[in-house]
Design a protein around this motif. Structure first.
Motif, PDB file in Angstrom:
ATOM      1  N   ASN A   1       0.822  -1.211   0.000  1.00  0.00           N
ATOM      2  CA  ASN A   1       0.000   0.000   0.000  1.00  0.00           C
ATOM      3  C   ASN A   1       0.856   1.260   0.000  1.00  0.00           C
ATOM      4  O   ASN A   1       0.563   2.235   0.704  1.00  0.00           O
ATOM      5  CB  ASN A   1      -0.931   0.008   1.211  1.00  0.00           C
ATOM      6  N   ALA A   2       1.953   1.251  -0.794  1.00  0.00           N
ATOM      7  CA  ALA A   2       2.879   2.384  -0.804  1.00  0.00           C
ATOM      8  C   ALA A   2       2.171   3.689  -1.158  1.00  0.00           C
ATOM      9  O   ALA A   2       2.434   4.734  -0.559  1.00  0.00           O
ATOM     10  CB  ALA A   2       4.017   2.112  -1.784  1.00  0.00           C
ATOM     11  N   ASP A   3       1.272   3.649  -2.138  1.00  0.00           N
ATOM     12  CA  ASP A   3       0.553   4.859  -2.534  1.00  0.00           C
ATOM     13  C   ASP A   3      -0.256   5.421  -1.365  1.00  0.00           C
ATOM     14  O   ASP A   3      -0.280   6.642  -1.138  1.00  0.00           O
ATOM     15  CB  ASP A   3      -0.377   4.568  -3.715  1.00  0.00           C
ATOM     16  N   GLU A   4      -0.926   4.542  -0.631  1.00  0.00           N
ATOM     17  CA  GLU A   4      -1.742   4.989   0.496  1.00  0.00           C
ATOM     18  C   GLU A   4      -0.874   5.580   1.602  1.00  0.00           C
ATOM     19  O   GLU A   4      -1.252   6.577   2.233  1.00  0.00           O
ATOM     20  CB  GLU A   4      -2.566   3.820   1.043  1.00  0.00           C
ATOM     21  N   ILE A   5       0.281   4.978   1.828  1.00  0.00           N
ATOM     22  CA  ILE A   5       1.193   5.494   2.848  1.00  0.00           C
ATOM     23  C   ILE A   5       1.648   6.902   2.490  1.00  0.00           C
ATOM     24  O   ILE A   5       1.637   7.816   3.325  1.00  0.00           O
ATOM     25  CB  ILE A   5       2.398   4.552   3.021  1.00  0.00           C
ATOM     26  N   LEU A   6       2.057   7.096   1.231  1.00  0.00           N
ATOM     27  CA  LEU A   6       2.516   8.423   0.815  1.00  0.00           C
ATOM     28  C   LEU A   6       1.379   9.431   0.871  1.00  0.00           C
ATOM     29  O   LEU A   6       1.571  10.580   1.294  1.00  0.00           O
ATOM     30  CB  LEU A   6       3.114   8.361  -0.588  1.00  0.00           C
ATOM     31  N   GLU A   7       0.198   9.030   0.450  1.00  0.00           N
ATOM     32  CA  GLU A   7      -0.951   9.930   0.507  1.00  0.00           C
ATOM     33  C   GLU A   7      -1.205  10.407   1.941  1.00  0.00           C
ATOM     34  O   GLU A   7      -1.468  11.593   2.178  1.00  0.00           O
ATOM     35  CB  GLU A   7      -2.184   9.211  -0.041  1.00  0.00           C
ATOM     36  N   GLU A   8      -1.080   9.506   2.898  1.00  0.00           N
ATOM     37  CA  GLU A   8      -1.292   9.868   4.306  1.00  0.00           C
ATOM     38  C   GLU A   8      -0.188  10.803   4.801  1.00  0.00           C
ATOM     39  O   GLU A   8      -0.462  11.752   5.544  1.00  0.00           O
ATOM     40  CB  GLU A   8      -1.326   8.597   5.152  1.00  0.00           C
ATOM     41  N   ARG A   9       1.040  10.559   4.379  1.00  0.00           N
ATOM     42  CA  ARG A   9       2.143  11.413   4.807  1.00  0.00           C
ATOM     43  C   ARG A   9       2.031  12.819   4.237  1.00  0.00           C
ATOM     44  O   ARG A   9       2.344  13.802   4.915  1.00  0.00           O
ATOM     45  CB  ARG A   9       3.478  10.769   4.416  1.00  0.00           C
ATOM     46  N   VAL A  10       1.604  12.925   2.982  1.00  0.00           N
ATOM     47  CA  VAL A  10       1.393  14.252   2.391  1.00  0.00           C
ATOM     48  C   VAL A  10       0.281  14.984   3.138  1.00  0.00           C
ATOM     49  O   VAL A  10       0.396  16.176   3.453  1.00  0.00           O
ATOM     50  CB  VAL A  10       1.064  14.132   0.892  1.00  0.00           C
ATOM     51  N   ALA A  11      -0.796  14.257   3.445  1.00  0.00           N
ATOM     52  CA  ALA A  11      -1.904  14.869   4.181  1.00  0.00           C
ATOM     53  C   ALA A  11      -1.445  15.346   5.552  1.00  0.00           C
ATOM     54  O   ALA A  11      -1.798  16.453   5.995  1.00  0.00           O
ATOM     55  CB  ALA A  11      -3.049  13.867   4.328  1.00  0.00           C
TER      56      ALA A  11
ATOM     57  N   ASN B   1       8.601   9.150  -6.879  1.00  0.00           N
ATOM     58  CA  ASN B   1       9.322  10.423  -6.865  1.00  0.00           C
ATOM     59  C   ASN B   1       9.475  10.929  -8.298  1.00  0.00           C
ATOM     60  O   ASN B   1      10.252  10.376  -9.072  1.00  0.00           O
ATOM     61  CB  ASN B   1      10.696  10.248  -6.218  1.00  0.00           C
ATOM     62  N   PRO B   2       8.759  11.985  -8.692  1.00  0.00           N
ATOM     63  CA  PRO B   2       8.800  12.446 -10.092  1.00  0.00           C
ATOM     64  C   PRO B   2      10.164  12.890 -10.577  1.00  0.00           C
ATOM     65  O   PRO B   2      10.398  12.929 -11.794  1.00  0.00           O
ATOM     66  CB  PRO B   2       7.805  13.625 -10.092  1.00  0.00           C
TER      67      PRO B   2
ATOM     68  N   LYS C   1       2.674  15.256 -13.331  1.00  0.00           N
ATOM     69  CA  LYS C   1       1.232  15.416 -13.513  1.00  0.00           C
ATOM     70  C   LYS C   1       0.431  14.364 -12.764  1.00  0.00           C
ATOM     71  O   LYS C   1      -0.518  14.676 -12.029  1.00  0.00           O
ATOM     72  CB  LYS C   1       0.873  15.376 -14.996  1.00  0.00           C
ATOM     73  N   SER C   2       0.802  13.095 -12.931  1.00  0.00           N
ATOM     74  CA  SER C   2       0.042  12.044 -12.251  1.00  0.00           C
ATOM     75  C   SER C   2       0.217  12.142 -10.735  1.00  0.00           C
ATOM     76  O   SER C   2      -0.715  11.850  -9.974  1.00  0.00           O
ATOM     77  CB  SER C   2       0.460  10.660 -12.756  1.00  0.00           C
ATOM     78  N   TRP C   3       1.401  12.554 -10.279  1.00  0.00           N
ATOM     79  CA  TRP C   3       1.641  12.708  -8.844  1.00  0.00           C
ATOM     80  C   TRP C   3       0.743  13.817  -8.284  1.00  0.00           C
ATOM     81  O   TRP C   3       0.145  13.659  -7.224  1.00  0.00           O
ATOM     82  CB  TRP C   3       3.115  13.044  -8.599  1.00  0.00           C
ATOM     83  N   ILE C   4       0.648  14.916  -9.011  1.00  0.00           N
ATOM     84  CA  ILE C   4      -0.221  16.019  -8.582  1.00  0.00           C
ATOM     85  C   ILE C   4      -1.660  15.552  -8.491  1.00  0.00           C
ATOM     86  O   ILE C   4      -2.365  15.806  -7.511  1.00  0.00           O
ATOM     87  CB  ILE C   4      -0.089  17.212  -9.555  1.00  0.00           C
ATOM     88  N   ASP C   5      -2.119  14.838  -9.531  1.00  0.00           N
ATOM     89  CA  ASP C   5      -3.502  14.364  -9.548  1.00  0.00           C
ATOM     90  C   ASP C   5      -3.782  13.423  -8.384  1.00  0.00           C
ATOM     91  O   ASP C   5      -4.852  13.474  -7.782  1.00  0.00           O
ATOM     92  CB  ASP C   5      -3.805  13.653 -10.872  1.00  0.00           C
ATOM     93  N   GLN C   6      -2.826  12.564  -8.054  1.00  0.00           N
ATOM     94  CA  GLN C   6      -3.060  11.541  -7.046  1.00  0.00           C
ATOM     95  C   GLN C   6      -2.863  12.038  -5.619  1.00  0.00           C
ATOM     96  O   GLN C   6      -3.647  11.699  -4.728  1.00  0.00           O
ATOM     97  CB  GLN C   6      -2.140  10.349  -7.290  1.00  0.00           C
ATOM     98  N   PHE C   7      -1.831  12.862  -5.402  1.00  0.00           N
ATOM     99  CA  PHE C   7      -1.466  13.199  -4.032  1.00  0.00           C
ATOM    100  C   PHE C   7      -1.684  14.663  -3.653  1.00  0.00           C
ATOM    101  O   PHE C   7      -1.787  14.973  -2.468  1.00  0.00           O
ATOM    102  CB  PHE C   7       0.011  12.855  -3.783  1.00  0.00           C
ATOM    103  N   LEU C   8      -1.733  15.553  -4.641  1.00  0.00           N
ATOM    104  CA  LEU C   8      -1.703  16.981  -4.312  1.00  0.00           C
ATOM    105  C   LEU C   8      -3.009  17.712  -4.565  1.00  0.00           C
ATOM    106  O   LEU C   8      -3.197  18.822  -4.065  1.00  0.00           O
ATOM    107  CB  LEU C   8      -0.573  17.638  -5.111  1.00  0.00           C
ATOM    108  N   SER C   9      -3.902  17.105  -5.328  1.00  0.00           N
ATOM    109  CA  SER C   9      -5.105  17.839  -5.747  1.00  0.00           C
ATOM    110  C   SER C   9      -5.914  18.431  -4.605  1.00  0.00           C
ATOM    111  O   SER C   9      -6.475  19.534  -4.754  1.00  0.00           O
ATOM    112  CB  SER C   9      -5.991  16.948  -6.629  1.00  0.00           C
ATOM    113  N   PRO C  10      -6.036  17.793  -3.411  1.00  0.00           N
ATOM    114  CA  PRO C  10      -6.840  18.406  -2.344  1.00  0.00           C
ATOM    115  C   PRO C  10      -6.211  19.647  -1.737  1.00  0.00           C
ATOM    116  O   PRO C  10      -6.876  20.379  -1.000  1.00  0.00           O
ATOM    117  CB  PRO C  10      -6.953  17.292  -1.293  1.00  0.00           C
ATOM    118  N   TYR C  11      -4.926  19.921  -2.051  1.00  0.00           N
ATOM    119  CA  TYR C  11      -4.219  20.979  -1.349  1.00  0.00           C
ATOM    120  C   TYR C  11      -3.742  22.089  -2.277  1.00  0.00           C
ATOM    121  O   TYR C  11      -2.930  22.931  -1.868  1.00  0.00           O
ATOM    122  CB  TYR C  11      -3.001  20.391  -0.615  1.00  0.00           C
ATOM    123  N   LEU C  12      -4.242  22.107  -3.505  1.00  0.00           N
ATOM    124  CA  LEU C  12      -3.738  23.083  -4.490  1.00  0.00           C
ATOM    125  C   LEU C  12      -3.929  24.512  -4.047  1.00  0.00           C
ATOM    126  O   LEU C  12      -3.122  25.396  -4.361  1.00  0.00           O
ATOM    127  CB  LEU C  12      -4.418  22.845  -5.837  1.00  0.00           C
ATOM    128  N   GLN C  13      -5.009  24.787  -3.286  1.00  0.00           N
ATOM    129  CA  GLN C  13      -5.264  26.155  -2.852  1.00  0.00           C
ATOM    130  C   GLN C  13      -4.237  26.643  -1.841  1.00  0.00           C
ATOM    131  O   GLN C  13      -4.121  27.847  -1.590  1.00  0.00           O
ATOM    132  CB  GLN C  13      -6.682  26.289  -2.252  1.00  0.00           C
TER     133      GLN C  13
END
Length: 367
Positions: A151-161, A309-310, A352-364
């Motif tokens: 679940n590497a994607d989920e782990i990174l998503e939680e860390r970014v959050a 890591n892009p 682009k895909s990293w932004i869509d997956q991990f960053l989109s909720p925080y763009l503001q």
């Protein structure tokens, strides 16, 4: 395509035209496909629409792709009285399951499978198109590191959050067993101008790494000075700030902190969030504390997950672009690498895909 996708269907026909074709159709296979498309028009997912006509989600994905590529002609390519397909829908489903079970496959192995289990043969020039129509991809397999969590994607998503939820003044980088002294922002650091997001990593580009095929009349050789770079290239690729490339002697904690200081200098007045791997000099307390003092929050990738890591793609393109260029010295290659790095890191496409997956909720929150 996932079986639960919706909303990306090309409307080649109006609903009225679709209804008319359904009324006129007498071939059950055409009726099923038209009914499938109509259900998608009404908002059903691929899986729901396929299930309504007694087909699997993978068949639904394949039908939707054919419809998007060429409308009715692609969706019903063999129903006009011409040569029937060598493999019917059910056989294609069975083939797809066999291919999924034994992947990846070489072309010769697929030919052998078709011959032994399905008693059919496709011309080598057509086989690739046939397999793509089934939904297969033709690509170099990426090695998966044993240490990488499922679940590497989920782990990174939680860390970014977690990083975005923290206030800039809190010691996001601090761990429970760290000492308490020194975890304060430097007096001259301001972080109220938004957030800069970046990606750090090291690489070892060399002026003799030729990965390009070039045209020659005679002997395909290229004279190069014997130039070699001993030190690594350590870079920071930022999405919305100034990127940095350095050539330190090594990746010691002191040199990594020097990189962080340069990143801060180039991006003043903002909070900085950097994504990086678990190299020892990155995760040590010395580096994490200095990062916090600079107003930099570190987000560490899950173990064994460089694909998240892009900047890895930046290094790949930089090496390819530099490979056919002849340089006379180490300093000339460093200058070339910096110029290419600055040009490449102006692009958001690598992330682009990293932004869509991990960053989109925080763009503001970005600067």
């Amino acid at each position: 395509m996932g079986g639960d996708r919706r909303g990306d269907l090309v409307r080649h026909l109006s609903e009225a035209e679709l209804d008319r074709l359904l009324d006129e159709a007498d071939d059950p296979k055409i009726i099923k496909r038209l009914t499938f498309v109509k259900r998608l028009y009404k908002g059903a997912t691929y899986e729901e629409a396929a299930d309504d006509v007694g087909k699997s989600a993978s068949t639904g994905s394949r039908w939707a792709r054919r419809w998007n590529d060429g409308g009715l002609g692609q969706l019903t390519p063999n129903f006009g009285g011409g040569r029937p397909p060598k493999l019917g829908d059910e056989e294609q489903e069975r083939l797809l399951e066999r291919l999924r079970e034994g992947q990846p496959w070489k072309a010769q192995e697929v030919h052998q499978l078709l011959d032994e289990e399905f008693d059919v043969e496709y011309h080598p020039d057509y086989l690739g198109r046939f397999l793509r129509n089934l939904g297969l991809s033709y690509a170099k397999p990426r090695p998966k590191r044993p240490s990488r969590p499922e679940n590497a994607d989920e782990i990174l998503e939680e860390r970014v959050a977690d990083a975005f939820d923290e206030e800039p003044e809190t010691a996001h980088n601090k761990r429970p067993d760290d000492e308490d002294e020194g975890w304060v922002l430097d007096d001259d650091i301001c972080t109220d101008g938004g957030t800069v997001v970046g990606f750090c990593d090291a690489s070892h580009p060399q002026p003799y790494d030729n990965s390009h095929r070039l045209w020659y009349v005679d002997d395909p050789t290229l004279e190069r000075p014997l130039v070699k770079l001993d030190e690594p290239a350590v870079g920071c690729y930022t999405l919305n700030g100034e990127s940095v490339l350095t050539f330190p002697k090594d990746q010691s904690k002191e040199n990594i902190c020097a990189l962080l200081e340069e990143v801060r200098e180039q991006n003043p007045g903002t909070r900085i969030l950097l994504v990086l791997d678990n190299f020892s000099s990155h995760i040590c307390e010395h580096t994490r504390k200095r990062a916090h003092q600079l107003g930099i929050d570190l987000v560490f990738l899950p173990v064994g997950s460089p694909n998240l890591n892009p900047i890895e793609q930046v290094w790949k393109v930089l090496k390819r672009n530099a490979s056919p260029i002849v340089v006379a010295s180490e300093s000339a290659f460093r200058t070339l690498a910096r110029r290419l790095f600055n040009t490449l890191t102006d692009r958001l496409g690598f992330a682009k895909s990293w932004i869509d997956q991990f960053l989109s909720p925080y763009l503001q929150k970005l600067s």
